[in-house]
Motif scaffolding. Structure first.
Motif, mmCIF file in Angstrom:
data_model
loop_
_atom_site.group_PDB
_atom_site.id
_atom_site.type_symbol
_atom_site.label_atom_id
_atom_site.label_comp_id
_atom_site.label_asym_id
_atom_site.label_seq_id
_atom_site.Cartn_x
_atom_site.Cartn_y
_atom_site.Cartn_z
ATOM 1 N N GLN A 113 16.198 -23.042 34.536
ATOM 2 C CA GLN A 113 15.106 -22.394 35.260
ATOM 3 C C GLN A 113 15.245 -20.882 35.150
ATOM 4 O O GLN A 113 16.311 -20.373 34.798
ATOM 5 N N GLU A 114 14.157 -20.181 35.441
ATOM 6 C CA GLU A 114 14.194 -18.722 35.345
ATOM 7 C C GLU A 114 15.208 -18.142 36.321
ATOM 8 O O GLU A 114 15.355 -18.626 37.444
ATOM 9 N N LEU A 115 15.882 -17.097 35.890
ATOM 10 C CA LEU A 115 16.872 -16.443 36.724
ATOM 11 C C LEU A 115 16.961 -14.977 36.318
ATOM 12 O O LEU A 115 16.506 -14.586 35.253
ATOM 13 N N GLY A 116 17.534 -14.188 37.207
ATOM 14 C CA GLY A 116 17.804 -12.791 36.919
ATOM 15 C C GLY A 116 19.174 -12.446 37.449
ATOM 16 O O GLY A 116 19.532 -12.863 38.556
ATOM 17 N N VAL A 117 19.956 -11.726 36.656
ATOM 18 C CA VAL A 117 21.276 -11.292 37.100
ATOM 19 C C VAL A 117 21.394 -9.786 36.919
ATOM 20 O O VAL A 117 20.726 -9.194 36.074
ATOM 21 N N ASP A 118 22.244 -9.184 37.724
ATOM 22 C CA ASP A 118 22.549 -7.771 37.540
ATOM 23 C C ASP A 118 23.965 -7.504 38.016
ATOM 24 O O ASP A 118 24.447 -8.155 38.948
ATOM 25 N N ILE A 119 24.615 -6.549 37.342
ATOM 26 C CA ILE A 119 25.931 -6.074 37.749
ATOM 27 C C ILE A 119 25.932 -4.561 37.596
ATOM 28 O O ILE A 119 25.358 -4.035 36.638
ATOM 29 N N GLU A 120 26.510 -3.882 38.559
ATOM 30 C CA GLU A 120 26.588 -2.411 38.521
ATOM 31 C C GLU A 120 27.955 -1.967 39.014
ATOM 32 O O GLU A 120 28.457 -2.485 40.009
ATOM 33 N N ARG A 121 28.508 -1.000 38.302
ATOM 34 C CA ARG A 121 29.737 -0.368 38.786
ATOM 35 C C ARG A 121 29.363 0.536 39.960
ATOM 36 O O ARG A 121 28.388 1.272 39.893
#
Length: 199
Positions: free
Chosen positions: A103-111
């Motif tokens: 299924q559609e998903l969104g991920v993000d990672i930030e320092r």
């Protein structure tokens, strides 16, 4: 099927042979953009993001190579030959995050890094860098899931819509990370790697 997540921490530069071995993993248009970067050290995270995507697809589906990647009208990548397989990648200085699902998903990672007090208040109504990047990651993951485009994250954050879910992820110290989805089901295992584990 639960969303599966892979994350990696890069604590050293890539060697030239490692960089050359990873370049063919990228879709052609992404590879061309990357090769135009003047500073090779900025190539590390995008290269590692596609490497970990390839590893994830091999573990999950047994695929030996990355299928053709296309971009939606708003720039969201997808596999035209596999419409039932969704993925999303994110990278920040020293770390990458990849999600794969049906299924559609969104991920993000930030320092987490220094941000001016005015910006923290104006953009997120918070007073610490950690809170600011948690807000930023939530906005970006939601925008990436919906395909709405990065421009939407510059506005004030709206509440979650009915049927929209967001999960904070515990990846590495000094980073904020999250997953946006339409699934109530908690994400599956978060696979953690170092650069040397992936190579």
């Amino acid at each position: 099927m639960p969303i599966e997540l892979w994350t990696a921490r890069m604590e050293r530069p890539l060697s030239e042979p490692e960089r050359e071995a990873m370049l063919p993993l990228l879709p052609p248009d992404r590879r061309e953009r990357l090769l135009r970067m003047k500073e090779e050290e900025k190539q590390r995270e995008p290269l590692c993001a596609y490497l970990i995507l390839c590893l994830a697809l091999r573990q999950k589906y047994g695929w030996r190579s990355l299928p053709e990647v296309a971009l939606s009208r708003l720039g969201k990548p997808y596999f035209p030959g596999h419409p039932d397989v969704h993925f999303n990648i994110s990278h920040s200085s020293g770390a990458v995050l990849v999600g794969v699902s049906d299924q559609e998903l969104g991920v993000d990672i930030e320092r987490i890094r220094p941000v001016g007090q005015r910006m923290m208040v104006r953009m997120a109504h918070v007073s610490t860098e950690e809170a600011f990047f948690k807000s930023w990651v939530r906005r970006e993951a939601r925008a990436k899931r919906s395909g709405a485009g990065v421009g939407t994250i510059m506005r004030s954050e709206s509440p979650l819509l009915p049927g929209e879910f967001y999960y904070e992820l515990d990846t590495f110290p000094g980073y904020a990370a999250g997953l946006a989805t339409r699934s109530r089901e908690l994400p599956g295992k978060l696979h953690r790697y170092s650069l040397d584990d992936m190579l």
